[in-house]
Design a protein around this motif. Structure first.
Motif, PDB file in Angstrom:
ATOM      1  N   ASP A  65       0.799  -1.228   0.000  1.00 25.94           N
ATOM      2  CA  ASP A  65       0.000   0.000   0.000  1.00 25.94           C
ATOM      3  C   ASP A  65       0.827   1.271   0.000  1.00 25.94           C
ATOM      4  N   PHE A  66       2.026   1.222   0.583  1.00 31.02           N
ATOM      5  CA  PHE A  66       2.809   2.444   0.735  1.00 31.02           C
ATOM      6  C   PHE A  66       4.058   2.482  -0.153  1.00 31.02           C
ATOM      7  N   LEU A  67       4.569   1.326  -0.538  1.00 38.09           N
ATOM      8  CA  LEU A  67       5.781   1.292  -1.365  1.00 38.09           C
ATOM      9  C   LEU A  67       5.527   0.722  -2.750  1.00 38.09           C
ATOM     10  N   ASN A  68       4.273   0.332  -3.020  1.00 36.42           N
ATOM     11  CA  ASN A  68       3.872  -0.220  -4.328  1.00 36.42           C
ATOM     12  C   ASN A  68       4.691  -1.441  -4.730  1.00 36.42           C
ATOM     13  N   VAL A  69       5.041  -2.245  -3.740  1.00 32.69           N
ATOM     14  CA  VAL A  69       5.757  -3.504  -3.991  1.00 32.69           C
ATOM     15  C   VAL A  69       4.775  -4.643  -3.746  1.00 32.69           C
ATOM     16  N   ASP A  70       4.257  -5.204  -4.828  1.00 35.64           N
ATOM     17  CA  ASP A  70       3.186  -6.194  -4.708  1.00 35.64           C
ATOM     18  C   ASP A  70       3.659  -7.631  -4.877  1.00 35.64           C
ATOM     19  N   PHE A  71       4.905  -7.824  -5.267  1.00 37.45           N
ATOM     20  CA  PHE A  71       5.323  -9.182  -5.605  1.00 37.45           C
ATOM     21  C   PHE A  71       5.747 -10.006  -4.378  1.00 37.45           C
ATOM     22  N   ILE A  72       5.854  -9.364  -3.218  1.00 45.47           N
ATOM     23  CA  ILE A  72       6.176 -10.110  -1.998  1.00 45.47           C
ATOM     24  C   ILE A  72       4.891 -10.274  -1.189  1.00 45.47           C
ATOM     25  N   SER A  73       4.329 -11.459  -1.227  1.00 43.88           N
ATOM     26  CA  SER A  73       3.053 -11.717  -0.577  1.00 43.88           C
ATOM     27  C   SER A  73       3.239 -12.025   0.905  1.00 43.88           C
ATOM     28  N   THR A  74       2.122 -12.195   1.600  1.00 50.65           N
ATOM     29  CA  THR A  74       2.165 -12.538   3.021  1.00 50.65           C
ATOM     30  C   THR A  74       2.881 -13.865   3.243  1.00 50.65           C
ATOM     31  N   GLY A  75       2.621 -14.816   2.360  1.00 50.62           N
ATOM     32  CA  GLY A  75       3.268 -16.122   2.496  1.00 50.62           C
ATOM     33  C   GLY A  75       4.782 -16.048   2.373  1.00 50.62           C
ATOM     34  N   ILE A  76       5.262 -15.239   1.426  1.00 53.62           N
ATOM     35  CA  ILE A  76       6.706 -15.092   1.237  1.00 53.62           C
ATOM     36  C   ILE A  76       7.335 -14.389   2.433  1.00 53.62           C
ATOM     37  N   TRP A  77       6.657 -13.355   2.938  1.00 50.31           N
ATOM     38  CA  TRP A  77       7.163 -12.661   4.125  1.00 50.31           C
ATOM     39  C   TRP A  77       7.224 -13.605   5.321  1.00 50.31           C
ATOM     40  N   LEU A  78       6.215 -14.443   5.462  1.00 52.40           N
ATOM     41  CA  LEU A  78       6.204 -15.405   6.562  1.00 52.40           C
ATOM     42  C   LEU A  78       7.406 -16.337   6.476  1.00 52.40           C
ATOM     43  N   LEU A  79       7.717 -16.777   5.277  1.00 47.26           N
ATOM     44  CA  LEU A  79       8.871 -17.652   5.078  1.00 47.26           C
ATOM     45  C   LEU A  79      10.175 -16.936   5.389  1.00 47.26           C
ATOM     46  N   LEU A  80      10.321 -15.702   4.910  1.00 47.19           N
ATOM     47  CA  LEU A  80      11.552 -14.937   5.131  1.00 47.19           C
ATOM     48  C   LEU A  80      11.767 -14.646   6.625  1.00 47.19           C
ATOM     49  N   LEU A  81      10.698 -14.309   7.330  1.00 45.60           N
ATOM     50  CA  LEU A  81      10.818 -14.015   8.757  1.00 45.60           C
ATOM     51  C   LEU A  81      11.231 -15.240   9.559  1.00 45.60           C
ATOM     52  N   ASN A  82      10.844 -16.407   9.094  1.00 40.09           N
ATOM     53  CA  ASN A  82      11.122 -17.631   9.836  1.00 40.09           C
ATOM     54  C   ASN A  82      12.502 -18.219   9.548  1.00 40.09           C
ATOM     55  N   VAL A  83      13.203 -17.709   8.537  1.00 45.29           N
ATOM     56  CA  VAL A  83      14.531 -18.254   8.216  1.00 45.29           C
ATOM     57  C   VAL A  83      15.508 -18.077   9.385  1.00 45.29           C
ATOM     58  N   PRO A  84      15.723 -16.853   9.908  1.00 45.73           N
ATOM     59  CA  PRO A  84      16.670 -16.728  11.034  1.00 45.73           C
ATOM     60  C   PRO A  84      16.183 -17.443  12.287  1.00 45.73           C
ATOM     61  N   VAL A  85      14.869 -17.454  12.514  1.00 41.98           N
ATOM     62  CA  VAL A  85      14.328 -18.132  13.691  1.00 41.98           C
ATOM     63  C   VAL A  85      14.517 -19.636  13.568  1.00 41.98           C
ATOM     64  N   GLY A  86      14.347 -20.152  12.350  1.00 40.93           N
ATOM     65  CA  GLY A  86      14.564 -21.578  12.123  1.00 40.93           C
ATOM     66  C   GLY A  86      16.001 -21.990  12.389  1.00 40.93           C
ATOM     67  N   ILE A  87      16.938 -21.144  11.981  1.00 39.26           N
ATOM     68  CA  ILE A  87      18.358 -21.418  12.246  1.00 39.26           C
ATOM     69  C   ILE A  87      18.627 -21.410  13.747  1.00 39.26           C
ATOM     70  N   LEU A  88      18.047 -20.442  14.457  1.00 33.29           N
ATOM     71  CA  LEU A  88      18.197 -20.362  15.907  1.00 33.29           C
ATOM     72  C   LEU A  88      17.627 -21.606  16.582  1.00 33.29           C
ATOM     73  N   GLY A  89      16.445 -22.021  16.135  1.00 34.26           N
ATOM     74  CA  GLY A  89      15.819 -23.209  16.710  1.00 34.26           C
ATOM     75  C   GLY A  89      16.613 -24.474  16.443  1.00 34.26           C
ATOM     76  N   TRP A  90      17.252 -24.562  15.295  1.00 33.22           N
ATOM     77  CA  TRP A  90      18.033 -25.739  14.923  1.00 33.22           C
ATOM     78  C   TRP A  90      19.166 -25.980  15.925  1.00 33.22           C
ATOM     79  N   PHE A  91      19.794 -24.896  16.374  1.00 32.79           N
ATOM     80  CA  PHE A  91      20.935 -25.025  17.273  1.00 32.79           C
ATOM     81  C   PHE A  91      20.546 -24.949  18.749  1.00 32.79           C
ATOM     82  N   LYS A  92      19.475 -24.231  19.082  1.00 33.27           N
ATOM     83  CA  LYS A  92      19.133 -24.000  20.479  1.00 33.27           C
ATOM     84  C   LYS A  92      18.020 -24.891  21.004  1.00 33.27           C
ATOM     85  N   VAL A  93      17.129 -25.342  20.154  1.00 30.17           N
ATOM     86  CA  VAL A  93      15.979 -26.123  20.596  1.00 30.17           C
ATOM     87  C   VAL A  93      16.145 -27.595  20.275  1.00 30.17           C
ATOM     88  N   GLY A  94      16.523 -27.889  19.045  1.00 28.90           N
ATOM     89  CA  GLY A  94      16.652 -29.281  18.631  1.00 28.90           C
ATOM     90  C   GLY A  94      16.168 -29.457  17.204  1.00 28.90           C
TER      91      GLY A  94
END
Length: 282
Positions: free
Chosen positions: A50-79
Protein backbone atom coordinates in the motif's frame (compact mmCIF):
# COMPACT_ATOMS: atom_id res chain seq x y z
CA UNK A 1 7.29 -45.21 14.90
CA UNK A 2 7.13 -44.60 11.15
CA UNK A 3 3.32 -44.59 11.19
CA UNK A 4 3.37 -42.27 14.20
CA UNK A 5 5.66 -39.74 12.49
CA UNK A 6 3.67 -40.00 9.27
CA UNK A 7 0.52 -39.07 11.18
CA UNK A 8 2.30 -36.07 12.69
CA UNK A 9 3.43 -34.87 9.27
CA UNK A 10 -0.13 -35.14 7.96
CA UNK A 11 -1.46 -33.21 10.96
CA UNK A 12 1.14 -30.47 10.44
CA UNK A 13 0.10 -30.14 6.79
CA UNK A 14 -3.59 -30.01 7.71
CA UNK A 15 -2.84 -27.37 10.35
CA UNK A 16 -0.94 -25.30 7.77
CA UNK A 17 -3.88 -25.56 5.35
CA UNK A 18 -6.34 -24.39 8.01
CA UNK A 19 -4.08 -21.44 8.91
CA UNK A 20 -3.82 -20.45 5.25
CA UNK A 21 -7.60 -20.59 4.84
CA UNK A 22 -8.06 -18.39 7.92
CA UNK A 23 -5.68 -15.82 6.46
CA UNK A 24 -6.78 -15.76 2.82
CA UNK A 25 -10.53 -16.11 3.40
CA UNK A 26 -10.98 -13.96 6.52
CA UNK A 27 -8.02 -12.00 7.88
CA UNK A 28 -6.26 -10.52 4.84
CA UNK A 29 -9.38 -9.33 3.01
CA UNK A 30 -10.70 -7.63 6.16
CA UNK A 31 -7.35 -6.10 7.21
CA UNK A 32 -7.48 -8.07 10.45
CA UNK A 33 -4.16 -9.42 11.65
CA UNK A 34 -3.11 -12.74 13.12
CA UNK A 35 -0.75 -13.17 16.07
CA UNK A 36 3.01 -13.65 16.10
CA UNK A 37 5.12 -13.82 13.00
CA UNK A 38 2.08 -14.40 10.80
CA UNK A 39 0.71 -11.02 11.85
CA UNK A 40 4.09 -9.40 11.19
CA UNK A 41 4.10 -10.97 7.73
CA UNK A 42 0.68 -9.41 7.09
CA UNK A 43 1.93 -6.02 8.31
CA UNK A 44 4.97 -6.11 6.04
CA UNK A 45 2.81 -7.15 3.10
CA UNK A 46 0.45 -4.24 3.78
CA UNK A 47 3.28 -1.70 4.14
CA UNK A 48 5.12 -2.78 1.00
CA UNK A 49 1.95 -3.10 -1.06
CA UNK A 50 0.00 0.00 0.00
CA UNK A 51 2.81 2.44 0.73
CA UNK A 52 5.78 1.29 -1.36
CA UNK A 53 3.87 -0.22 -4.33
CA UNK A 54 5.76 -3.50 -3.99
CA UNK A 55 3.19 -6.19 -4.71
CA UNK A 56 5.32 -9.18 -5.61
CA UNK A 57 6.18 -10.11 -2.00
CA UNK A 58 3.05 -11.72 -0.58
CA UNK A 59 2.16 -12.54 3.02
CA UNK A 60 3.27 -16.12 2.50
CA UNK A 61 6.71 -15.09 1.24
CA UNK A 62 7.16 -12.66 4.13
CA UNK A 63 6.20 -15.40 6.56
CA UNK A 64 8.87 -17.65 5.08
CA UNK A 65 11.55 -14.94 5.13
CA UNK A 66 10.82 -14.01 8.76
CA UNK A 67 11.12 -17.63 9.84
CA UNK A 68 14.53 -18.25 8.22
CA UNK A 69 16.67 -16.73 11.03
CA UNK A 70 14.33 -18.13 13.69
CA UNK A 71 14.56 -21.58 12.12
CA UNK A 72 18.36 -21.42 12.25
CA UNK A 73 18.20 -20.36 15.91
CA UNK A 74 15.82 -23.21 16.71
CA UNK A 75 18.03 -25.74 14.92
CA UNK A 76 20.94 -25.02 17.27
CA UNK A 77 19.13 -24.00 20.48
CA UNK A 78 15.98 -26.12 20.60
CA UNK A 79 16.65 -29.28 18.63
CA UNK A 80 16.46 -30.57 15.09
CA UNK A 81 13.37 -32.71 15.57
CA UNK A 82 11.18 -29.87 16.85
CA UNK A 83 12.61 -27.39 14.32
CA UNK A 84 12.10 -29.69 11.34
CA UNK A 85 8.37 -29.90 12.00
CA UNK A 86 8.22 -26.15 12.56
CA UNK A 87 9.96 -25.56 9.22
CA UNK A 88 7.57 -27.99 7.54
CA UNK A 89 4.62 -26.07 8.99
CA UNK A 90 5.96 -22.74 7.72
CA UNK A 91 6.76 -24.11 4.26
CA UNK A 92 3.32 -25.67 3.88
CA UNK A 93 1.59 -22.53 5.17
CA UNK A 94 3.50 -20.46 2.60
CA UNK A 95 2.63 -22.96 -0.13
CA UNK A 96 -1.09 -22.89 0.69
CA UNK A 97 -1.10 -19.10 1.02
CA UNK A 98 0.30 -18.86 -2.51
CA UNK A 99 -2.03 -21.57 -3.83
CA UNK A 100 -5.32 -20.39 -2.31
CA UNK A 101 -6.63 -17.09 -3.70
CA UNK A 102 -7.44 -14.23 -1.34
CA UNK A 103 -11.18 -13.71 -1.27
CA UNK A 104 -13.85 -12.41 1.07
CA UNK A 105 -17.02 -14.20 2.14
CA UNK A 106 -18.35 -11.27 4.17
CA UNK A 107 -17.95 -7.52 4.44
CA UNK A 108 -18.56 -7.67 8.20
CA UNK A 109 -15.18 -7.18 9.90
CA UNK A 110 -16.39 -8.80 13.13
CA UNK A 111 -17.43 -11.98 11.34
CA UNK A 112 -14.05 -12.13 9.63
CA UNK A 113 -12.24 -11.60 12.93
CA UNK A 114 -14.24 -14.28 14.75
CA UNK A 115 -14.25 -16.95 12.06
CA UNK A 116 -10.63 -16.26 11.17
CA UNK A 117 -9.71 -16.49 14.85
CA UNK A 118 -11.57 -19.79 15.25
CA UNK A 119 -9.94 -21.35 12.19
CA UNK A 120 -6.49 -19.97 13.03
CA UNK A 121 -6.75 -21.18 16.62
CA UNK A 122 -7.86 -24.60 15.45
CA UNK A 123 -4.90 -24.87 13.07
CA UNK A 124 -2.38 -23.77 15.70
CA UNK A 125 -3.93 -25.89 18.46
CA UNK A 126 -4.02 -28.98 16.29
CA UNK A 127 -0.36 -28.53 15.36
CA UNK A 128 0.70 -28.01 18.99
CA UNK A 129 -1.33 -31.01 20.17
CA UNK A 130 0.75 -33.26 17.93
CA UNK A 131 4.07 -31.96 19.21
CA UNK A 132 4.91 -29.53 16.43
CA UNK A 133 4.69 -25.76 16.13
CA UNK A 134 3.81 -23.14 13.57
CA UNK A 135 7.30 -21.62 13.82
CA UNK A 136 8.08 -17.97 14.50
CA UNK A 137 7.12 -16.93 18.02
CA UNK A 138 6.74 -20.57 19.12
CA UNK A 139 10.43 -21.23 18.44
CA UNK A 140 11.46 -17.98 20.14
CA UNK A 141 9.34 -18.93 23.15
CA UNK A 142 11.01 -22.33 23.30
CA UNK A 143 14.49 -20.77 23.11
CA UNK A 144 13.73 -18.21 25.81
CA UNK A 145 12.19 -20.85 28.04
CA UNK A 146 15.25 -23.09 27.78
CA UNK A 147 17.84 -20.32 28.06
CA UNK A 148 16.40 -18.11 30.78
CA UNK A 149 13.56 -20.08 32.38
CA UNK A 150 11.57 -16.87 32.51
CA UNK A 151 7.95 -16.30 31.49
CA UNK A 152 7.69 -15.66 27.76
CA UNK A 153 4.16 -14.28 27.95
CA UNK A 154 5.45 -10.72 28.28
CA UNK A 155 7.50 -11.08 25.09
CA UNK A 156 4.53 -12.44 23.17
CA UNK A 157 2.34 -9.64 24.51
CA UNK A 158 4.83 -7.09 23.19
CA UNK A 159 4.81 -8.74 19.75
CA UNK A 160 1.02 -8.85 19.60
CA UNK A 161 0.79 -5.32 21.01
CA UNK A 162 2.91 -4.03 18.11
CA UNK A 163 0.67 -5.88 15.65
CA UNK A 164 -2.48 -4.40 17.18
CA UNK A 165 -0.99 -0.88 17.16
CA UNK A 166 0.00 -1.01 13.50
CA UNK A 167 -3.30 -2.64 12.55
CA UNK A 168 -4.99 0.56 13.68
CA UNK A 169 -2.28 2.86 12.34
CA UNK A 170 -2.15 1.41 8.83
CA UNK A 171 -5.93 1.02 8.54
CA UNK A 172 -8.84 2.32 10.59
CA UNK A 173 -8.65 2.41 14.42
CA UNK A 174 -11.42 -0.19 14.57
CA UNK A 175 -9.13 -2.65 12.80
CA UNK A 176 -6.95 -2.67 15.91
CA UNK A 177 -9.97 -3.59 18.01
CA UNK A 178 -11.02 -6.37 15.66
CA UNK A 179 -7.46 -7.65 15.57
CA UNK A 180 -7.56 -7.80 19.37
CA UNK A 181 -10.83 -9.73 19.12
CA UNK A 182 -9.29 -12.16 16.63
CA UNK A 183 -6.28 -12.73 18.91
CA UNK A 184 -8.56 -13.41 21.86
CA UNK A 185 -10.66 -15.92 19.91
CA UNK A 186 -7.52 -17.64 18.62
CA UNK A 187 -6.14 -17.95 22.15
CA UNK A 188 -9.38 -19.42 23.50
CA UNK A 189 -9.57 -22.03 20.74
CA UNK A 190 -5.92 -23.02 21.19
CA UNK A 191 -6.48 -23.26 24.93
CA UNK A 192 -9.41 -25.61 24.33
CA UNK A 193 -7.47 -27.88 21.99
CA UNK A 194 -4.09 -27.84 23.70
CA UNK A 195 -2.89 -25.22 26.16
CA UNK A 196 -1.67 -21.66 26.01
CA UNK A 197 -0.12 -21.95 29.46
CA UNK A 198 3.63 -21.61 29.27
CA UNK A 199 4.37 -24.32 31.82
CA UNK A 200 2.48 -27.32 33.17
CA UNK A 201 3.25 -29.74 36.01
CA UNK A 202 3.11 -33.47 35.33
CA UNK A 203 2.56 -35.88 38.21
CA UNK A 204 3.12 -39.47 37.03
CA UNK A 205 2.35 -42.46 39.25
CA UNK A 206 4.13 -45.54 37.93
CA UNK A 207 5.62 -48.90 38.86
CA UNK A 208 8.32 -48.58 36.18
CA UNK A 209 10.13 -45.74 37.89
CA UNK A 210 13.67 -46.23 36.58
CA UNK A 211 12.65 -47.00 32.99
CA UNK A 212 10.30 -44.02 32.80
CA UNK A 213 12.75 -41.64 34.46
CA UNK A 214 15.49 -42.63 32.01
CA UNK A 215 13.22 -42.34 28.97
CA UNK A 216 11.98 -38.89 30.01
CA UNK A 217 15.48 -37.54 30.64
CA UNK A 218 16.65 -38.78 27.25
CA UNK A 219 14.02 -36.63 25.53
CA UNK A 220 12.92 -33.87 27.91
CA UNK A 221 15.64 -31.64 29.36
CA UNK A 222 14.07 -31.04 32.76
CA UNK A 223 14.73 -31.72 36.42
CA UNK A 224 12.50 -34.25 38.16
CA UNK A 225 11.47 -35.20 41.69
CA UNK A 226 10.62 -38.82 42.59
CA UNK A 227 8.32 -39.36 45.56
CA UNK A 228 7.24 -42.66 47.16
CA UNK A 229 3.58 -43.55 46.56
CA UNK A 230 1.19 -46.39 47.38
CA UNK A 231 -2.04 -47.45 45.74
CA UNK A 232 -5.02 -46.91 48.04
CA UNK A 233 -6.83 -50.09 46.95
CA UNK A 234 -4.06 -52.39 45.76
CA UNK A 235 -1.60 -51.30 48.49
CA UNK A 236 1.14 -51.64 45.89
CA UNK A 237 4.30 -49.59 46.30
CA UNK A 238 4.81 -47.17 43.44
CA UNK A 239 6.57 -43.88 42.77
CA UNK A 240 5.34 -40.48 41.66
CA UNK A 241 7.49 -38.55 39.22
CA UNK A 242 6.94 -34.79 39.39
CA UNK A 243 8.33 -32.46 36.73
CA UNK A 244 7.51 -29.08 35.23
CA UNK A 245 7.61 -28.81 31.44
CA UNK A 246 6.71 -26.26 28.79
CA UNK A 247 3.62 -26.73 26.65
CA UNK A 248 5.83 -27.62 23.69
CA UNK A 249 7.15 -30.69 25.51
CA UNK A 250 3.75 -32.03 26.56
CA UNK A 251 3.27 -34.12 23.43
CA UNK A 252 6.67 -35.80 23.78
CA UNK A 253 5.97 -36.58 27.45
CA UNK A 254 2.62 -38.20 26.63
CA UNK A 255 4.24 -40.32 23.93
CA UNK A 256 7.04 -41.47 26.27
CA UNK A 257 4.59 -42.47 29.00
CA UNK A 258 2.45 -44.44 26.55
CA UNK A 259 5.50 -46.28 25.23
CA UNK A 260 7.17 -47.10 28.57
CA UNK A 261 4.21 -47.57 30.93
CA UNK A 262 0.73 -47.32 29.39
CA UNK A 263 -0.78 -48.16 32.80
CA UNK A 264 0.79 -45.16 34.51
CA UNK A 265 -1.55 -42.57 36.00
CA UNK A 266 -0.69 -39.03 34.91
CA UNK A 267 -2.15 -35.75 36.10
CA UNK A 268 -1.33 -32.59 34.15
CA UNK A 269 -2.05 -29.30 35.91
CA UNK A 270 -1.47 -25.70 34.86
CA UNK A 271 1.50 -24.01 36.52
CA UNK A 272 1.17 -20.33 37.40
CA UNK A 273 4.83 -19.87 38.24
CA UNK A 274 8.09 -21.65 39.00
CA UNK A 275 10.64 -20.63 41.63
CA UNK A 276 14.05 -22.25 41.88
CA UNK A 277 15.60 -24.88 39.62
CA UNK A 278 13.59 -25.62 36.49
CA UNK A 279 16.01 -26.60 33.75
CA UNK A 280 18.21 -29.69 33.72
CA UNK A 281 21.46 -29.08 31.86
CA UNK A 282 22.94 -31.76 29.65
Amino acid sequence: MFIFEAKRIIIVIIGALINAIALNFFFISADVYASGFTGFAQLLSTIFSDFLNVDFISTGIWLLLLNVPVGILGWFKVGRHFTIYSILSVLMTTFFLELIPVQSFSNDIMLNAVFGGVLGGFGVGLTLKWGASTGGSDILAMVLSRMKDKPIGSYLMIVNGIIIFFAGLLNEPENALYTLLALYVTTRVVDGLHTRHEKVTAMIVTKKTDDLQKAIHEKVVRGMTILPARGAYTREDKAMLVLVITRYELYDLERIINEVDPEAFTNIVHTAGVFGFFRKDN
